[in-house]
Each structure stands twice: as C-alpha cells, then as structure tokens.
Design an enzyme around this catalytic site. Structure first.
Site, PDB file in Angstrom:
ATOM      1  N   ASP A  26       0.815  -1.223   0.000  1.00 58.41           N
ATOM      2  CA  ASP A  26       0.000   0.000   0.000  1.00 58.41           C
ATOM      3  C   ASP A  26       0.850   1.276   0.000  1.00 58.41           C
ATOM      4  OD1 ASP A  26      -2.306   1.435  -0.007  1.00 58.41           O
ATOM      5  OD2 ASP A  26      -2.734   1.192   2.126  1.00 58.41           O
ATOM      6  N   GLY A  29       0.034   5.167  -4.602  1.00 58.23           N
ATOM      7  CA  GLY A  29      -0.602   6.389  -5.112  1.00 58.23           C
ATOM      8  C   GLY A  29      -0.057   7.614  -4.396  1.00 58.23           C
ATOM      9  N   ASN A  74     -10.623  -3.131  -6.305  1.00 61.71           N
ATOM     10  CA  ASN A  74      -9.771  -2.202  -7.074  1.00 61.71           C
ATOM     11  C   ASN A  74     -10.300  -1.885  -8.481  1.00 61.71           C
ATOM     12  OD1 ASN A  74      -6.634  -3.341  -5.600  1.00 61.71           O
ATOM     13  ND2 ASN A  74      -7.888  -1.580  -5.073  1.00 61.71           N
ATOM     14  N   TRP A  75     -11.307  -2.638  -8.930  1.00 58.99           N
ATOM     15  CA  TRP A  75     -11.915  -2.333 -10.234  1.00 58.99           C
ATOM     16  C   TRP A  75     -12.586  -0.966 -10.224  1.00 58.99           C
ATOM     17  CZ3 TRP A  75     -10.378  -5.422 -13.993  1.00 58.99           C
ATOM     18  CH2 TRP A  75     -10.062  -6.750 -13.712  1.00 58.99           C
ATOM     19  N   ARG A 200      -5.828  -1.175   8.742  1.00 63.06           N
ATOM     20  CA  ARG A 200      -6.974  -2.064   8.505  1.00 63.06           C
ATOM     21  C   ARG A 200      -6.533  -3.245   7.644  1.00 63.06           C
ATOM     22  NH1 ARG A 200      -8.210   2.960   6.079  1.00 63.06           N
ATOM     23  NH2 ARG A 200      -7.587   2.871   3.902  1.00 63.06           N
ATOM     24  N   GLU A 213       0.444 -12.402  13.106  1.00 59.85           N
ATOM     25  CA  GLU A 213       0.915 -11.187  13.789  1.00 59.85           C
ATOM     26  C   GLU A 213       0.928 -10.065  12.758  1.00 59.85           C
ATOM     27  OE1 GLU A 213       1.709 -10.840  16.994  1.00 59.85           O
ATOM     28  OE2 GLU A 213       1.246 -12.950  17.395  1.00 59.85           O
TER      29      GLU A 213
HETATM   30  C1  FPP Z   1      -2.084  -0.076  -3.309  1.00 61.24           C
HETATM   31  O1  FPP Z   1      -1.576   1.248  -3.251  1.00 61.24           O
HETATM   32  C2  FPP Z   1      -1.529  -0.774  -4.475  1.00 61.24           C
HETATM   33  C3  FPP Z   1      -2.270  -1.353  -5.466  1.00 61.24           C
HETATM   34  C4  FPP Z   1      -3.737  -1.354  -5.472  1.00 61.24           C
HETATM   35  C5  FPP Z   1      -1.620  -1.983  -6.643  1.00 61.24           C
HETATM   36  C6  FPP Z   1      -0.381  -2.785  -6.356  1.00 61.24           C
HETATM   37  C7  FPP Z   1       0.228  -3.200  -7.636  1.00 61.24           C
HETATM   38  C8  FPP Z   1       1.546  -3.219  -7.915  1.00 61.24           C
HETATM   39  C9  FPP Z   1       2.605  -2.933  -6.912  1.00 61.24           C
HETATM   40  C10 FPP Z   1       2.046  -3.486  -9.306  1.00 61.24           C
HETATM   41  C11 FPP Z   1       2.058  -4.875  -9.840  1.00 61.24           C
HETATM   42  C12 FPP Z   1       2.329  -5.984  -8.896  1.00 61.24           C
HETATM   43  C13 FPP Z   1       3.216  -7.007  -9.077  1.00 61.24           C
HETATM   44  C14 FPP Z   1       3.197  -8.138  -8.118  1.00 61.24           C
HETATM   45  C15 FPP Z   1       4.210  -7.071 -10.160  1.00 61.24           C
HETATM   46  P1  FPP Z   1      -2.570   2.461  -3.467  1.00 61.24           P
HETATM   47  O2  FPP Z   1      -2.649   2.770  -4.927  1.00 61.24           O
HETATM   48  O3  FPP Z   1      -3.902   2.164  -2.856  1.00 61.24           O
HETATM   49  O4  FPP Z   1      -1.862   3.637  -2.706  1.00 61.24           O
HETATM   50  P2  FPP Z   1      -2.550   4.877  -1.993  1.00 61.24           P
HETATM   51  O5  FPP Z   1      -3.300   4.333  -0.805  1.00 61.24           O
HETATM   52  O6  FPP Z   1      -1.402   5.717  -1.594  1.00 61.24           O
HETATM   53  O7  FPP Z   1      -3.450   5.529  -3.005  1.00 61.24           O
END
Ligand code: FPP
Length: 247
Positions: A26, A29, A74-75, A200, A213
């Site tokens: 996480d 973004g 996430n969609w 969360r 854990e």
């Molecule tokens: C959450 O951060 C991240 C995601 C929903 C996407 C994760 C995907 C990758 C790291 C790329 C591909 C994966 C692999 C295994 C090659 P967020 O976008 O929700 O961050 P934010 O909370 O700061 O907006």
C-alpha cells in the site's frame, strides 16, 4: 546488491525468519502524488519493490510470500490506473518467464483470474505451471482477490459437493474448509505487513489471518526496503504467539 548479500549472511545466522509473510503493498498512489507524478508511476515503483522484496525473502529463507496486488474492490479505480496495474503484472510475468531458471521462484495466484484479460490469464497459467518445479520459495500474487469472496466461493463449492452427493455437511471442519481456499494446503501467514500507515485489513486473507501477527509502518510501499523488512521480522521475533493458549 552487495549490501543485501552482506545483510543476508549476517542476519541469517542470528535470527529465525517467519515461514510465511504476507504484505499489503500500500501507498503507491501517495508516493507518486507526493512527487507530482501520476499514480501509475507509484505502481511501477511498487512493482520493482515487489521484485526486490521477493528475492530478499527467498534469500533469507522465508518459504512463502503473499502479496495483495489487486483486490476485488480495485476495479472501482480509473480505467487508466487499472490498465497500468494490469500492464505491470503482464511485464512482471513476462520477465519471470524469461528469468525463471535464475530466480527459482514458484509462482501462485490467489483470486478469480477469469475476470482478467485472456493474455494475462494465459501468462499466469504458464508461469504457474512452469515454476511449479521450484521448491523452497513460493510467491503468491493476489489478483482480483477478496477475503470475503474467497470464503463465499469455498462455501459455495462445498455446498455444491453436498448437493452432488460427494460430501456431507457434518464432515466439514476447519481443515477441510481451509483446503478449499486459494491458499489450499500452505500454512497461514505468520506475519502480515501493511505499509503506508493504514491500520486495517482491507479484505486480505480474512480466514488465514486468524492468528497472524500484524506489523504496521508509515513507510510507503515504493520506499520499502529489505532493511524495513528486517525491522518487521525483528518485531515479530519479539512477539509471544499463544494461539489462544497460555505460555
Ligand atoms: C495499493 O496502493 C496498491 C495497489 C492497489 C496496486 C499494487 C500493484 C503493484 C505494486 C504493481 C504490480 C504488482 C506485481 C506483483 C508485479 P494504493 O494505490 O492504494 O496507494 P494509496 O493508498 O497511496 O493511493
């Protein structure tokens, strides 16, 4: 690279490592926004960090690493962002196929892959099949994955078996139910890490996390390093796990 190798030798000798680590990747973004970049740049950076952390986990003797790459929720993100994440996954799997003999990482996927583009489904199936021969370290990538969805699917599958006369409700116990989840027979995660300051679970491994854990850190995923992972492992090694009993 040198630094990690050095670290590996030092650290491996003096501390146990969790058998199964799970990570909510996480903060991509926010990392990008903080730099005036598009959110997709954060996912690209996060994808590189995944590579680095997976290799590190393999090298220090972790058996399973499970990462949350794309959830059933996430969609809801913009088409541009979803397309970018899917593109990064495709890139990762292409490269994984090319470097398989060198990486020696068994790849598995948790989630309903049928909603993904056919090309991505094929790549996932191919990497899964070819990498099945590697033992020692397995990376599970959660794609179109949701903990509740996983539980509902397992319950439905068991109900269907009962209707077909292949199972009876009374025979369903925790072990039988666990084996019907995407995680099948692999052990539950010992340690679940969530970077980025969010506190969360976000529908991640709901069943499997019963006695995991948790470790939270404010570091954003694209800034996550093997040293951060070592901090989480050190904290984990100080915990007293009682699994509901007394020690
Ligand atoms: C959450 O951060 C991240 C995601 C929903 C996407 C994760 C995907 C990758 C790291 C790329 C591909 C994966 C692999 C295994 C090659 P967020 O976008 O929700 O961050 P934010 O909370 O700061 O907006």
């Amino acid at each position: 690279m040198k630094l990690f190798r050095k670290k590996k030798e030092v650290m491996q000798a003096d501390r146990p490592v969790p058998k199964h680590i799970a990570i909510v990747m996480d903060g991509n973004g926010r990392w990008a926004t903080n730099r005036g970049l598009p959110r997709t740049a954060g996912h690209a950076a996060g994808s590189e960090v995944f590579r680095r952390i997976a290799t590190y986990c393999r090298d220090i003797g972790v058996s399973y690493l499970t990462v949350y790459a794309f959830s059933t929720e996430n969609w809801k993100r913009s088409e541009e962002e979803v397309t970018a994440i899917m593109g990064l996954l495709k890139k990762y799997l292409f490269e994984a196929l090319e470097k398989m003999e060198n990486d020696r990482i068994r790849l598995e996927f948790f989630g309903d892959l049928t909603r993904l583009a056919p090309e991505l489904q094929e790549l996932a199936a191919k990497t899964r099949e070819i990498s099945a021969r590697y033992e020692g370290f397995q990376a599970n990538i959660c794609l179109n994955y949701g903990g509740r969805d996983e539980i509902v699917r397992a319950a439905r599958a068991y109900a269907e078996k009962c209707v077909a006369g292949e199972a009876v409700p009374d025979a369903l116990d925790e072990a039988a139910f666990s084996s019907m989840l995407y995680s099948g027979d692999i052990p539950d995660p010992d340690l679940i890490i969530r970077p980025s300051g969010e506190l969360r679970t976000s529908n991640f491994l709901l069943w499997q996390s019963a006695y995991s854990e948790y470790y939270f850190t404010d570091v954003l995923w694209p800034d996550y390093t093997p040293e951060e992972l070592e901090r989480a492992i050190a904290a984990f090694n100080k915990r007293s796990r009682r699994f509901g009993g007394v020690k």
